[in-house]
Design an enzyme around this catalytic site. Sequence first.
Site, mmCIF file in Angstrom:
data_model
loop_
_atom_site.group_PDB
_atom_site.id
_atom_site.type_symbol
_atom_site.label_atom_id
_atom_site.label_comp_id
_atom_site.label_asym_id
_atom_site.label_seq_id
_atom_site.Cartn_x
_atom_site.Cartn_y
_atom_site.Cartn_z
ATOM 1 N N ARG A 131 0.833 -1.217 0.000
ATOM 2 C CA ARG A 131 0.000 0.000 0.000
ATOM 3 C C ARG A 131 0.858 1.253 0.000
ATOM 4 O O ARG A 131 0.398 2.328 0.395
ATOM 5 C CB ARG A 131 -0.926 0.009 1.206
ATOM 6 C CG ARG A 131 -0.197 -0.130 2.527
ATOM 7 C CD ARG A 131 -1.158 -0.041 3.674
ATOM 8 N NE ARG A 131 -0.479 -0.303 4.930
ATOM 9 C CZ ARG A 131 -1.000 -0.033 6.111
ATOM 10 N NH1 ARG A 131 -2.183 0.527 6.191
ATOM 11 N NH2 ARG A 131 -0.342 -0.302 7.216
ATOM 12 N N LYS A 150 1.921 6.446 1.464
ATOM 13 C CA LYS A 150 1.448 5.237 2.142
ATOM 14 C C LYS A 150 -0.072 5.296 2.243
ATOM 15 O O LYS A 150 -0.626 6.232 2.825
ATOM 16 C CB LYS A 150 2.067 5.130 3.534
ATOM 17 C CG LYS A 150 1.653 3.870 4.282
ATOM 18 C CD LYS A 150 2.380 3.755 5.614
ATOM 19 C CE LYS A 150 1.975 2.499 6.366
ATOM 20 N NZ LYS A 150 2.696 2.374 7.654
ATOM 21 N N GLY A 163 -4.896 -1.903 -0.143
ATOM 22 C CA GLY A 163 -3.892 -0.892 -0.440
ATOM 23 C C GLY A 163 -4.108 0.437 0.250
ATOM 24 O O GLY A 163 -3.365 1.395 0.003
ATOM 25 N N ARG A 213 5.610 10.038 3.399
ATOM 26 C CA ARG A 213 6.785 9.754 4.223
ATOM 27 C C ARG A 213 8.050 10.174 3.479
ATOM 28 O O ARG A 213 8.127 10.108 2.252
ATOM 29 C CB ARG A 213 6.865 8.260 4.563
ATOM 30 C CG ARG A 213 5.602 7.732 5.225
ATOM 31 C CD ARG A 213 5.833 6.419 5.940
ATOM 32 N NE ARG A 213 6.170 5.312 5.066
ATOM 33 C CZ ARG A 213 6.271 4.043 5.484
ATOM 34 N NH1 ARG A 213 6.067 3.752 6.755
ATOM 35 N NH2 ARG A 213 6.569 3.073 4.643
ATOM 36 N N ARG A 220 15.056 -1.962 3.177
ATOM 37 C CA ARG A 220 14.792 -2.829 4.327
ATOM 38 C C ARG A 220 15.660 -4.089 4.281
ATOM 39 O O ARG A 220 16.135 -4.486 3.215
ATOM 40 C CB ARG A 220 13.316 -3.265 4.331
ATOM 41 C CG ARG A 220 12.326 -2.120 4.238
ATOM 42 C CD ARG A 220 10.975 -2.603 3.722
ATOM 43 N NE ARG A 220 10.031 -1.487 3.551
ATOM 44 C CZ ARG A 220 9.125 -1.138 4.458
ATOM 45 N NH1 ARG A 220 9.027 -1.829 5.585
ATOM 46 N NH2 ARG A 220 8.325 -0.128 4.245
ATOM 47 N N ASP A 300 11.104 -7.359 7.583
ATOM 48 C CA ASP A 300 10.703 -6.429 6.528
ATOM 49 C C ASP A 300 10.395 -5.045 7.089
ATOM 50 O O ASP A 300 10.154 -4.110 6.327
ATOM 51 C CB ASP A 300 9.493 -6.968 5.756
ATOM 52 C CG ASP A 300 8.296 -7.233 6.658
ATOM 53 O OD1 ASP A 300 8.384 -8.158 7.482
ATOM 54 O OD2 ASP A 300 7.280 -6.514 6.550
ATOM 55 N N ASN A 301 10.424 -4.900 8.418
ATOM 56 C CA ASN A 301 10.231 -3.595 9.044
ATOM 57 C C ASN A 301 11.536 -3.033 9.610
ATOM 58 O O ASN A 301 11.508 -2.092 10.408
ATOM 59 C CB ASN A 301 9.197 -3.693 10.183
ATOM 60 C CG ASN A 301 7.808 -4.013 9.669
ATOM 61 O OD1 ASN A 301 7.473 -3.695 8.534
ATOM 62 N ND2 ASN A 301 6.998 -4.638 10.493
ATOM 63 N N ASP A 310 8.005 2.060 9.864
ATOM 64 C CA ASP A 310 6.700 1.389 9.909
ATOM 65 C C ASP A 310 6.115 1.380 11.317
ATOM 66 O O ASP A 310 6.266 0.425 12.074
ATOM 67 C CB ASP A 310 6.795 -0.046 9.361
ATOM 68 C CG ASP A 310 6.921 -0.064 7.850
ATOM 69 O OD1 ASP A 310 6.789 1.008 7.235
ATOM 70 O OD2 ASP A 310 7.155 -1.152 7.292
#
Length: 535
Positions: A131, A150, A163, A213, A220, A300-301, A310
């Site tokens: 998203r 985002k 999304g 952002r 990442r 992944d964060n 995130d």
Amino acid sequence: MQEHPHSDFLASTATGQNGAQMRWPWRADGFAALGAVFATPTRPQPLQSPHWVAFNHALVHELEWERWLYAPPQGAPQAAGLAQPATTSQLRADLLEVLAGNAVPPGCSPVATVYSGHQFGVWAGRLGDGRALLLGTLEAAVGPMELQLKGSGRTRYSRMGDGRAVLRSSIREYLCSEAMHGLGIPTTRALALVGSATPVYRERAETAAVLTRVAPSFLRFGHFEHFSANQQLDALRQLADYAAATLGAQLATQTGITLAQFDGPAAAYLCLLAQVTEATAQLLAQWQAVGFVHGVMNTDNMSVLGLTLDYGPFQFLDGFEPYRITNHSDAQGRYVLARQPAIGYWNLRALAQALAPLIEDDARTVAVIDRYQAAFPLYFARQMAAKLGGRDDVPQETVHAVLDPLLQQMAVERTDYTIFWRRLSHAVAADDFSAVRDVMRDRAAFDAWLPQYRDWLHAHADAASRQRMLRVNPCVVLRNHLAEQAIARAEQGDFSEVARLLQALHNPYEDGPAAQAYADFPPSWAQDIQVSCSS
């Protein structure tokens, strides 16, 4: 003339006053230039009747983006210097459409990037920007910055999702990004928040929002994991070379680790891994010191630059509860405060495994990430020494000798973490510990600890380090109930509390009327607030 490779995305472009196109200073060497294997061109999906919720004028000023985000003064040329406006009415007329995802700026080809990762310790396979859309890389006063939307609609990586992002979670991220920056903790930044009446369905019907952002890079751990797991070694090497070339200088400044410290054909990759390891240790030490629980430290964060990335089910602890679960999806408590440092190392091992095909030396790879085992305790001890009023050179064991019994008592009593440390700062300055004592339930235990602490200060503090306590122990953090109050008003169409709270969060170390409104103990109902990954 050759057609632009993504000309279909430019059909709806942003135009400024009098129909003139906005001039966005895009760089040609951003992430999207790596190629289609790394990112999929994707057009944002329009947002119905967008409106401003918040706009971060302070960030615009910091990045020196005034000349292309603000409308020129009446009769003034485009290049004239612009004063920092106080309201969104002075923004370019079409900026709202761009940051809502309803128009694409000239020269911009939005992409959704692909990555994979471990979620709650389990391999989740391909994930990607489900998203989020990377608009591109822009020139800024502090160096190149990526701009990302985002909540701008479905992408190739949305899986079963829509999304979209809801206003509730977007306000939390907008405020916490800036709260962390105010605290001096590395983070992605929030430029703007756009709302809409577009319905979005989560546990209940909510409204959509798009958050803009900003960060030097949104790269990442999971980006590397994706190509390594799929044995796309050429792409993995290309990505690692890109990271070393574009982020290496910043990481070297941040960590003190340079390429000259490594040798051999894999020197660049070992250096990159070492820099990320050090940056992660620094970040985790800062999180722990301020009582911040990320809540969903999946690989992944995790940011390659050591940025807080995130913001979902996060919490700044009210009472000091090291094992408090802040994310109700985290049934096992994997991501509680007490376990965050170990999870940081676990995630670094996942990154090291992803880079292993490039390094081809397991012993050196392990040696590099094992630096974390010494680096984190060192950085944490420095952070806590500063909170206690000590100098930077206090040995770790000396810090823990006075710190550990204090934290043990605070954990038993669930002492308010932020208020305790702020009162301690004032107590040291005034040499009067009565207000700190009042925070503790077992005052006899505190009275037994205090002489030890006084002796510690006499041996390990000076005038400068004592004064520094007021600059490292905030009076205001983004407590959950403060965010909830701002959200409740915003959902009724009143965004004034978001702006007021943001002002206090930008200045968390300043005592004053604005701060005092947010510096008190939380209400009893705050204990029952539950946050999830649903956003």
